[in-house]
Design an enzyme around this catalytic site. Structure first.
Site, PDB file in Angstrom:
ATOM      1  CE  LYS A 148      -3.401   2.435   3.441  1.00  6.65           C
ATOM      2  NZ  LYS A 148      -3.446   2.312   3.761  1.00  6.65           N
ATOM      3  CG  ASP A 166      -7.897   3.655   1.885  1.00  6.81           C
ATOM      4  OD1 ASP A 166      -8.906   3.808   1.192  1.00  6.81           O
ATOM      5  OD2 ASP A 166      -7.992   5.094   1.784  1.00  6.81           O
TER       6      ASP A 166
END
Ligand code: SF4
Length: 238
Positions: A148, A166
């Site tokens: 991420k 997310d």
């Protein structure tokens, strides 16, 4: 239908049912809907961009590393003083780790974050001439940088190689019937198949801002949503 089959049917995850619901409501395939979804969100959230404040590639990397398990606002409160004190990778290594820990204390998990940041700075100096790399495989070589974080940094540097997933991106992708998965890596894989590559960088920002402003986790404001006719989980009567 047997009892077992019936029980399985009612246990089916809501994520799965949103994908099926899109078909049931004849909303169009994911590929047909993705263009209008992106266009409408871009109009509704013209200011959708990363909320972290930074002025260099290095500040971007450190900000994103600090943003794990805390809010962007919290990171932004800490970074002005931090970046004033630590300007180059060498600065993070020259200072005692305890000093860095104190500087980032308010972002939480400060011991692990300080360790990761110093590790990342060491690799930057040893392998990348002190510069923040652009590719995911290179970024993933930095301690404390998972997929991420790497995706966020690469996208902000203009080299998006995937789609950041997310909590907002996950929730909205599921509600919009763009994925039937729960795992972030699988969700990303589903999204890169339908979202045009040119939109990979801005797509997560659009979903994040839409999630914050309209599609709340507990109470989505479907009556105020520009996607209601494209969304299989819209709560409006159809
Ligand atoms: S219609 Fe409702 S559930 Fe669907 S994206 Fe909009 S706010 Fe979220």
């Amino acid at each position: 239908m047997s009892d077992v089959a019936g029980a399985a049917r009612f246990k089916r995850s809501p994520v799965r049912s949103y994908v099926a619901e899109a078909r049931r409501r004849s909303l169009g395939s994911r590929r047909e809907r993705i263009g209008p979804i992106v266009d409408r969100l871009a109009l509704a959230h013209r200011d959708a961009e990363i909320a972290l404040r930074f002025e260099s590639d290095l500040e971007l990397l450190v900000s994103v590393m600090l943003s794990a398990q805390t809010t962007d606002a919290n990171v932004n409160r800490v970074t002005p003083a931090l970046f004033e004190r630590f300007r180059r990778p060498e600065d993070y290594l020259a200072a005692p780790q305890e000093e860095l820990e104190r500087a980032i204390f308010a972002t939480g998990f400060y011991r692990q974050k300080a360790k990761s940041i110093r590790g990342a700075m060491r690799v930057l100096l040893e392998e990348f001439d002190g510069q923040v790399p652009r590719t995911l495989p290179e970024l993933l070589r930095l301690p404390g940088v998972a997929r991420k974080t790497a995706n966020v940094v690469a996208a902000e540097l203009g080299h998006a190689q995937g789609i950041v997933v997310d909590t907002h991106v996950r929730r909205l992708s599921q509600r919009l019937g763009l994925t039937r998965n729960e795992d972030p890596v699988r969700i990303e894989r589903d999204l890169v198949r339908v979202v045009p590559r040119a939109d990979w960088a801005r797509f997560p920002h659009l979903l994040i801002w839409h999630g914050r402003r309209v599609c709340d986790a507990r109470r989505p404001h479907c009556a105020d949503c520009v996607l209601t006719d494209l969304c299989p989980s819209s709560r409006l009567d159809r």
